[in-house]
Design a protein around this motif. Structure first.
Motif, PDB file in Angstrom:
ATOM      1  N   LYS A 134      -7.580   6.109   1.249  1.00 11.25           N
ATOM      2  CA  LYS A 134      -6.748   7.000   2.076  1.00 11.25           C
ATOM      3  C   LYS A 134      -7.510   8.277   2.439  1.00 11.25           C
ATOM      4  O   LYS A 134      -7.413   8.763   3.563  1.00 11.25           O
ATOM      5  CB  LYS A 134      -5.453   7.337   1.347  1.00 11.25           C
ATOM      6  CG  LYS A 134      -4.499   8.155   2.169  1.00 11.25           C
ATOM      7  CD  LYS A 134      -3.183   8.363   1.457  1.00 11.25           C
ATOM      8  CE  LYS A 134      -2.205   9.095   2.356  1.00 11.25           C
ATOM      9  NZ  LYS A 134      -0.894   9.205   1.755  1.00 11.25           N
ATOM     10  N   ASN A 167       0.086  -1.676  -0.877  1.00  9.56           N
ATOM     11  CA  ASN A 167       0.681  -1.346   0.412  1.00  9.56           C
ATOM     12  C   ASN A 167       0.375   0.111   0.707  1.00  9.56           C
ATOM     13  O   ASN A 167       0.445   0.962  -0.180  1.00  9.56           O
ATOM     14  CB  ASN A 167       2.192  -1.558   0.383  1.00  9.56           C
ATOM     15  CG  ASN A 167       2.554  -3.025   0.348  1.00  9.56           C
ATOM     16  OD1 ASN A 167       1.757  -3.881   0.711  1.00  9.56           O
ATOM     17  ND2 ASN A 167       3.757  -3.321  -0.097  1.00  9.56           N
ATOM     18  N   ASP A 170       0.052   3.358   4.044  1.00  4.29           N
ATOM     19  CA  ASP A 170       0.522   3.803   5.353  1.00  4.29           C
ATOM     20  C   ASP A 170      -0.640   4.274   6.230  1.00  4.29           C
ATOM     21  O   ASP A 170      -0.495   5.155   7.047  1.00  4.29           O
ATOM     22  CB  ASP A 170       1.565   4.907   5.185  1.00  4.29           C
ATOM     23  CG  ASP A 170       1.024   6.113   4.438  1.00  4.29           C
ATOM     24  OD1 ASP A 170      -0.128   6.068   3.964  1.00  4.29           O
ATOM     25  OD2 ASP A 170       1.750   7.118   4.330  1.00  4.29           O
ATOM     26  N   GLN A 226      -4.642   2.875   8.098  1.00  2.00           N
ATOM     27  CA  GLN A 226      -5.458   1.727   8.485  1.00  2.00           C
ATOM     28  C   GLN A 226      -6.925   2.090   8.292  1.00  2.00           C
ATOM     29  O   GLN A 226      -7.329   3.221   8.578  1.00  2.00           O
ATOM     30  CB  GLN A 226      -5.182   1.377   9.947  1.00  2.00           C
ATOM     31  CG  GLN A 226      -5.862   0.120  10.393  1.00  2.00           C
ATOM     32  CD  GLN A 226      -5.423  -0.289  11.789  1.00  2.00           C
ATOM     33  OE1 GLN A 226      -4.443   0.215  12.323  1.00  2.00           O
ATOM     34  NE2 GLN A 226      -6.155  -1.202  12.378  1.00  2.00           N
ATOM     35  N   THR A 227      -7.713   1.146   7.826  1.00  2.00           N
ATOM     36  CA  THR A 227      -9.136   1.353   7.612  1.00  2.00           C
ATOM     37  C   THR A 227      -9.898   0.220   8.284  1.00  2.00           C
ATOM     38  O   THR A 227      -9.618  -0.945   8.028  1.00  2.00           O
ATOM     39  CB  THR A 227      -9.463   1.376   6.094  1.00  2.00           C
ATOM     40  OG1 THR A 227      -8.687   2.394   5.466  1.00  2.00           O
ATOM     41  CG2 THR A 227     -10.933   1.626   5.850  1.00  2.00           C
ATOM     42  N   SER A 228     -10.839   0.579   9.135  1.00  2.00           N
ATOM     43  CA  SER A 228     -11.661  -0.425   9.807  1.00  2.00           C
ATOM     44  C   SER A 228     -12.954  -0.628   9.034  1.00  2.00           C
ATOM     45  O   SER A 228     -13.516   0.317   8.472  1.00  2.00           O
ATOM     46  CB  SER A 228     -11.988   0.021  11.233  1.00  2.00           C
ATOM     47  OG  SER A 228     -10.795   0.112  11.991  1.00  2.00           O
TER      48      SER A 228
END
Length: 176
Positions: A124, A149, A151, A153-155
């Motif tokens: 995060k 889970n 909240d 997004q990680t590329s």
């Protein structure tokens, strides 16, 4: 000076679990690998190890008190401060700042051994640089998930794929 990298190096079932709900890893050791599945090669690239308290307690219990990471600088993150010992330093302060300071020190890469809470926080906060996952050909159905889970997004960018008999190692770089 190039900044040190924080690397998650871990094994997972094909359906994304790192252990059963009872923290059992028997399924992992029953699968035919090849040598040490690349562990020694990876281990030589790091000099510092980060461990969550639950993972640390599991290691101590299952290694019969023998600490497997001797000779490396080891930090255990715990909300309840514990007495440091000859192998580890317990950290109960701001883990994000601590890790940023650690990454700026001279040295090899840093291995995040485990702890879903730690991993989630570090991802995060965009502190994880690489993810190396050894996928075991097993479906556990339930258990402790590799990734909680979240909240955000990680590329990732795929860097490498290795096969160690029945294991597949996937190496990713985190996209900034």
């Amino acid at each position: 000076m190039e900044q040190r990298k924080l690397v998650l190096y871990i094994a997972s079932s094909l359906d994304g679990y790192i252990a059963t709900n009872e923290h059992n890893l028997d399924w992992l050791f029953s699968i035919d690998g090849e040598g040490d599945n690349g562990y020694s090669k990876f281990y030589d690239t790091i000099d510092t190890i980060l461990i969550g308290r639950i993972t640390y307690d599991w290691i101590i219990e299952h290694e019969n008190g023998r600490f497997p990471y001797q000779g490396k600088e080891c930090y255990v993150f715990s909300k309840t401060k514990k007495e440091d010992n000859e192998h580890v330093t317990f950290i109960d302060k701001n883990i994000v700042q601590f890790l940023q300071d650690l990454k700026n020190k001279n040295g090899k890469n840093i291995w995040l051994v485990g702890g879903g809470e730690l991993l989630s926080t570090f991802i995060k906060e965009k502190l994880v640089d690489e993810i190396i996952i050894n996928i075991a050909p097993t479906l556990l159905g339930k258990g402790i998930p590799l990734f909680k889970n979240n909240d955000f997004q990680t590329s990732l960018t795929l860097k490498n794929i290795n096969r160690f008999n029945q294991f597949v190692e996937l190496s990713y770089e985190v996209v900034r």
